[in-house]
Design a protein around this motif. Structure first.
Motif, PDB file in Angstrom:
ATOM      1  N   ASP A 177       1.293  -1.458   0.002  1.00 55.49           N
ATOM      2  CA  ASP A 177       0.230  -0.035   0.058  1.00 55.49           C
ATOM      3  C   ASP A 177       1.121   1.094  -0.124  1.00 55.49           C
ATOM      4  O   ASP A 177       1.943   1.852  -0.119  1.00 55.49           O
ATOM      5  CB  ASP A 177      -0.711  -0.311   1.350  1.00 55.49           C
ATOM      6  CG  ASP A 177      -0.594  -0.053   2.042  1.00 55.49           C
ATOM      7  OD1 ASP A 177       0.974   0.563   2.284  1.00 55.49           O
ATOM      8  OD2 ASP A 177      -0.987  -0.581   3.284  1.00 55.49           O
ATOM      9  N   SER A 178       0.342   2.562   0.367  1.00 59.63           N
ATOM     10  CA  SER A 178       0.848   4.081  -0.085  1.00 59.63           C
ATOM     11  C   SER A 178       1.899   3.919   1.227  1.00 59.63           C
ATOM     12  O   SER A 178       3.143   4.753   0.968  1.00 59.63           O
ATOM     13  CB  SER A 178      -0.083   4.805   0.066  1.00 59.63           C
ATOM     14  OG  SER A 178      -0.918   4.855   1.319  1.00 59.63           O
ATOM     15  N   LEU A 179       1.715   2.852   2.345  1.00 57.97           N
ATOM     16  CA  LEU A 179       3.057   3.575   3.491  1.00 57.97           C
ATOM     17  C   LEU A 179       4.133   2.144   3.427  1.00 57.97           C
ATOM     18  O   LEU A 179       4.672   1.661   4.088  1.00 57.97           O
ATOM     19  CB  LEU A 179       1.799   3.397   4.589  1.00 57.97           C
ATOM     20  CG  LEU A 179       1.332   4.099   5.054  1.00 57.97           C
ATOM     21  CD1 LEU A 179       0.400   3.925   6.293  1.00 57.97           C
ATOM     22  CD2 LEU A 179       1.829   5.448   5.061  1.00 57.97           C
ATOM     23  N   GLY A 180       3.619   0.999   2.337  1.00 56.39           N
ATOM     24  CA  GLY A 180       4.470   0.514   2.483  1.00 56.39           C
ATOM     25  C   GLY A 180       4.269  -1.072   2.301  1.00 56.39           C
ATOM     26  O   GLY A 180       5.106  -2.105   2.813  1.00 56.39           O
ATOM     27  N   ASN A 181       3.113  -1.356   3.461  1.00 61.28           N
ATOM     28  CA  ASN A 181       2.804  -2.833   3.889  1.00 61.28           C
ATOM     29  C   ASN A 181       1.966  -3.440   3.339  1.00 61.28           C
ATOM     30  O   ASN A 181       1.998  -3.480   1.686  1.00 61.28           O
ATOM     31  CB  ASN A 181       1.393  -2.175   5.172  1.00 61.28           C
ATOM     32  CG  ASN A 181       2.211  -1.353   6.052  1.00 61.28           C
ATOM     33  OD1 ASN A 181       3.501  -1.250   7.002  1.00 61.28           O
ATOM     34  ND2 ASN A 181       1.561  -0.336   6.674  1.00 61.28           N
ATOM     35  N   ALA A 182       2.514  -4.341   3.320  1.00 59.45           N
ATOM     36  CA  ALA A 182       1.961  -5.963   2.598  1.00 59.45           C
ATOM     37  C   ALA A 182       0.597  -6.179   1.898  1.00 59.45           C
ATOM     38  O   ALA A 182       0.348  -5.844   2.940  1.00 59.45           O
ATOM     39  CB  ALA A 182       3.094  -6.809   3.004  1.00 59.45           C
ATOM     40  N   LEU A 183       0.719  -6.026   0.733  1.00 58.46           N
ATOM     41  CA  LEU A 183      -0.556  -6.384   0.597  1.00 58.46           C
ATOM     42  C   LEU A 183      -0.823  -7.696   0.379  1.00 58.46           C
ATOM     43  O   LEU A 183       0.119  -8.657  -0.798  1.00 58.46           O
ATOM     44  CB  LEU A 183      -1.455  -5.423  -0.554  1.00 58.46           C
ATOM     45  CG  LEU A 183      -1.440  -3.953  -0.017  1.00 58.46           C
ATOM     46  CD1 LEU A 183      -2.078  -3.268  -0.660  1.00 58.46           C
ATOM     47  CD2 LEU A 183      -2.367  -3.911   1.337  1.00 58.46           C
ATOM     48  N   PRO A 184      -2.242  -8.603  -0.024  1.00 52.93           N
ATOM     49  CA  PRO A 184      -2.395 -10.047  -0.477  1.00 52.93           C
ATOM     50  C   PRO A 184      -2.546 -10.357  -1.900  1.00 52.93           C
ATOM     51  O   PRO A 184      -3.437  -9.403  -2.340  1.00 52.93           O
ATOM     52  CB  PRO A 184      -3.121 -10.707  -0.011  1.00 52.93           C
ATOM     53  CG  PRO A 184      -3.459  -9.322   1.697  1.00 52.93           C
ATOM     54  CD  PRO A 184      -3.194  -8.471   0.645  1.00 52.93           C
ATOM     55  N   GLN A 185      -2.039 -11.093  -2.294  1.00 50.00           N
ATOM     56  CA  GLN A 185      -2.202 -11.279  -4.006  1.00 50.00           C
ATOM     57  C   GLN A 185      -3.474 -11.615  -4.134  1.00 50.00           C
ATOM     58  O   GLN A 185      -4.124 -12.162  -3.216  1.00 50.00           O
ATOM     59  CB  GLN A 185      -0.654 -12.001  -4.475  1.00 50.00           C
ATOM     60  CG  GLN A 185       0.311 -11.249  -5.065  1.00 50.00           C
ATOM     61  CD  GLN A 185      -0.387 -11.068  -6.189  1.00 50.00           C
ATOM     62  OE1 GLN A 185      -1.271 -10.988  -7.069  1.00 50.00           O
ATOM     63  NE2 GLN A 185       0.468  -9.969  -7.351  1.00 50.00           N
ATOM     64  N   THR A 186      -4.139 -11.608  -4.932  1.00 47.18           N
ATOM     65  CA  THR A 186      -5.162 -12.142  -5.624  1.00 47.18           C
ATOM     66  C   THR A 186      -5.704 -12.819  -6.868  1.00 47.18           C
ATOM     67  O   THR A 186      -6.724 -13.546  -7.048  1.00 47.18           O
ATOM     68  CB  THR A 186      -6.704 -11.095  -5.755  1.00 47.18           C
ATOM     69  OG1 THR A 186      -6.269 -10.486  -6.380  1.00 47.18           O
ATOM     70  CG2 THR A 186      -6.933 -10.726  -4.242  1.00 47.18           C
ATOM     71  N   ASP A 187      -4.336 -13.092  -7.779  1.00 45.88           N
ATOM     72  CA  ASP A 187      -3.721 -13.914  -8.918  1.00 45.88           C
ATOM     73  C   ASP A 187      -4.586 -15.281  -8.036  1.00 45.88           C
ATOM     74  O   ASP A 187      -3.501 -15.312  -7.791  1.00 45.88           O
ATOM     75  CB  ASP A 187      -2.993 -13.159  -9.709  1.00 45.88           C
ATOM     76  CG  ASP A 187      -3.233 -14.269 -10.771  1.00 45.88           C
ATOM     77  OD1 ASP A 187      -3.160 -15.571 -11.317  1.00 45.88           O
ATOM     78  OD2 ASP A 187      -1.799 -13.723 -11.773  1.00 45.88           O
ATOM     79  N   PRO A 188      -5.377 -16.281  -9.096  1.00 46.38           N
ATOM     80  CA  PRO A 188      -5.492 -17.793  -8.781  1.00 46.38           C
ATOM     81  C   PRO A 188      -3.970 -18.740  -9.067  1.00 46.38           C
ATOM     82  O   PRO A 188      -4.081 -19.204  -9.087  1.00 46.38           O
ATOM     83  CB  PRO A 188      -7.053 -17.924  -9.369  1.00 46.38           C
ATOM     84  CG  PRO A 188      -7.814 -16.831  -9.680  1.00 46.38           C
ATOM     85  CD  PRO A 188      -6.492 -15.796  -9.978  1.00 46.38           C
ATOM     86  N   SER A 189      -3.291 -17.821 -10.344  1.00 49.25           N
ATOM     87  CA  SER A 189      -2.630 -18.696 -10.465  1.00 49.25           C
ATOM     88  C   SER A 189      -1.004 -18.794  -9.617  1.00 49.25           C
ATOM     89  O   SER A 189      -0.666 -19.140  -9.697  1.00 49.25           O
ATOM     90  CB  SER A 189      -1.771 -18.476 -11.708  1.00 49.25           C
ATOM     91  OG  SER A 189      -1.553 -16.967 -12.388  1.00 49.25           O
ATOM     92  N   ILE A 190      -1.193 -17.106  -9.104  1.00 50.91           N
ATOM     93  CA  ILE A 190      -0.580 -17.015  -7.815  1.00 50.91           C
ATOM     94  C   ILE A 190      -0.492 -17.795  -7.278  1.00 50.91           C
ATOM     95  O   ILE A 190       0.568 -18.547  -5.861  1.00 50.91           O
ATOM     96  CB  ILE A 190       0.466 -15.474  -7.913  1.00 50.91           C
ATOM     97  CG1 ILE A 190       0.687 -15.086  -9.293  1.00 50.91           C
ATOM     98  CG2 ILE A 190       1.502 -15.261  -6.766  1.00 50.91           C
ATOM     99  CD1 ILE A 190       0.862 -13.204  -9.159  1.00 50.91           C
ATOM    100  N   LEU A 191      -1.497 -18.140  -6.454  1.00 48.06           N
ATOM    101  CA  LEU A 191      -2.304 -18.215  -5.152  1.00 48.06           C
ATOM    102  C   LEU A 191      -1.652 -20.104  -4.910  1.00 48.06           C
ATOM    103  O   LEU A 191      -1.111 -20.424  -4.110  1.00 48.06           O
ATOM    104  CB  LEU A 191      -3.867 -17.898  -5.074  1.00 48.06           C
ATOM    105  CG  LEU A 191      -4.452 -16.657  -4.680  1.00 48.06           C
ATOM    106  CD1 LEU A 191      -5.601 -16.104  -4.318  1.00 48.06           C
ATOM    107  CD2 LEU A 191      -2.727 -16.149  -3.653  1.00 48.06           C
TER     108      LEU A 191
END
Length: 495
Positions: free
Chosen positions: A428-442
């Motif tokens: 995010d804008s503060l540099g905190n990690a966000l989850p991926q949602t792409d099914p192939s990556i998951l």
């Protein structure tokens, strides 16, 4: 000299091994150093890759190549450091100095690994490479402290009790690292002043400081009591001779092969943070899961000793490998959200399944921790039976080389699998990690998380099918060793 005279002299020669040497403070020092190192190793193992890629923004391919180079270099360095440590002679002993001398390198490299300054792409590569190499160099020498186990007391019962105590407290060796996901999940929501990057760094600095303080405490409160060989005696066994002993030591080859395959389990372990963040949506789930997976550990350590006594070390190792492989591969095919199309359909049920499955997969871990040193001891006995000498120090150094070779491949794979599944860190804008949602990556993360540990445990178990110390050979070895050692005692009595 009469038989009674030989017996009396042997009693005189071994009487010092019956005394008690260890004080409560010395036992505490050993346990604390071990506790600090285990927390440190666990933190670096689990979060190093995640921090460098997620927060320093190191390219995944660059991470793989740096790790490949660093671990190959580390393997060579470990071989040299092992020889240097084995020949160290100071007024503080052979091992004690290495509780404090490597600390500056270990801490400097470790702090760099968990600090993410604003750098260009080339500078990030240089920073990461320097951090990993400096840390590895320090650890090559700091790890010598583990030899204190064989030098701290000549009393076998004291040593075994100390091993048992240390192994029990190893259960808590991941306690502090396991708290990290909770803090990185909760604190940023309380205040934007707390960032994930800062929390990971803060935990790392604290653990490095703790491990260093415990090491210094150990330096001042532990002693070496086993008489050392002279330099002349050490030089009688060459490195080439030890290599020859390895080549002809079939049991040791099985152990090396098992460790080599088992090393690939770390690739799955390094993906843990990615799995909890992306596939389950929260890093805090890792801590909750750790409560369940760690619950059987106090039972599995003594149970492991019982299983070994009943089935033998070889059968126990094979069984552990096959059981864990079946559990991991079965977990993969069932999936991480069997109750719904996504994990968020019946979220609690899906998490409960993951926690249960990982607990089952982890049941053999503590049994392996018990059985492995027994197998190694049998392999050294085999060497003594075959060659008349044990050469543990040099052989262990060379054995460590193969471990590092496995680690070099594992480190390379840890970065490359993320490249192969096209993983891209989101923030995010503060540099905190966000989850991926792409099914192939998951799905790719899930495959890495399950299948690589499964195949690693399978290779571990199958390697011991070729371990020859069992049945008639083991009986012959026991008889042969008894004769060899009886002859040695007789020769010593004549001198």
């Amino acid at each position: 000299m009469s038989t009674q005279g030989i017996v009396d002299e042997n009693k005189s020669n071994t009487s010092y091994t019956k005394r008690k040497y260890l004080t409560p403070k010395e036992i505490a020092a050993f346990v604390l150093v071990n506790f600090g190192q285990k927390n440190l190793n666990q933190y670096v193992s689990v979060y190093k890759e995640f921090f460098l890629i997620q927060f320093l923004k190191l390219n995944t391919t660059a991470y793989a190549n740096i790790n490949l180079f660093a671990t190959i270099y580390d393997a060579v360095d470990d071989t040299l450091s092992g020889l240097i440590i084995d020949r160290t002679r100071t007024r503080y002993g052979r091992i004690r100095p290495y509780l404090v001398l490597p600390l500056p390198l270990m801490v400097l490299g470790g702090v760099m690994m968990f600090t993410a300054p604003e750098l260009g792409s080339t500078a990030r590569i240089v920073w990461s490479a320097a951090a990993i190499i400096i840390y590895g160099l320090g650890m090559s020498y700091f790890n010598a402290w583990q030899l204190m186990m064989y030098n701290i007391t000549p009393n076998e019962n004291e040593r075994n009790n100390l091993i048992t105590t240390a192994k029990f407290f190893e259960i808590f060796g991941d306690f502090i690292p396991s708290l990290t996901p909770i803090f990185v999940t909760v604190l940023p929501k309380i205040s934007p002043k707390f960032t994930m990057e800062g929390i990971y760094s803060g935990f790392a600095y604290f653990i490095f400081a703790m491990a260093s303080c415990f090491a210094i405490f150990g330096f001042f409160n532990m002693r070496e009591r086993i008489p050392l060989q002279t330099r002349e005696e050490m030089n009688k066994t060459s490195v080439l001779e030890s290599i020859k002993h390895i080549v002809t030591n079939r049991p040791l080859f099985s152990i090396i092969a098992a460790d080599f395959f088992n090393g690939f389990k770390a690739v799955g372990g390094s993906s843990e943070s990615y799995f909890w963040l992306n596939n389950t949506g929260s890093l805090a789930n890792a801590t909750i899961c750790g409560i369940f997976t760690g619950a059987p550990n106090p039972i599995m350590i003594p149970l492991g000793a019982v299983i070994v006594k009943k089935l033998g070390a070889r059968r126990t190792a094979i069984g552990c490998g096959l059981f864990a492989a079946t559990a991991y591969i079965g977990m993969y095919f069932i999936g991480y959200h069997p109750f719904g199309q996504t994990i968020h359909d019946h979220y609690i049920l899906n998490l409960a399944w993951i926690f249960f499955a990982l607990t089952v997969c982890g049941l053999p871990n503590k049994v392996i921790m018990v059985v492995k040193p027994i197998l190694c001891a049998e392999a050294f006995d085999y060497m003594e039976w075959k060659h008349g000498s044990r050469n543990e120090a040099l052989v262990t150094t060379l054995q460590g080389y193969f471990d590092k070779l496995s680690a070099s491949i594992t480190g390379w794979l840890s970065g490359m699998v993320l490249t192969w599944i096209n993983y891209i860190p989101l923030t995010d804008s503060l540099g905190n990690a966000l989850p991926q949602t792409d099914p192939s990556i998951l799905n790719g993360i899930w495959a890495v998380f399950c299948l690589l540990p499964g195949f690693a445990r399978l290779g571990f178990g199958l390697s011991y099918i070729f371990y020859p110390i069992h049945g008639r050979l083991k009986d012959e070895m026991i008889v042969g060793l008894a004769e060899i050692r009886a002859n040695r005692l007789e020769e010593q009595a004549k001198q």
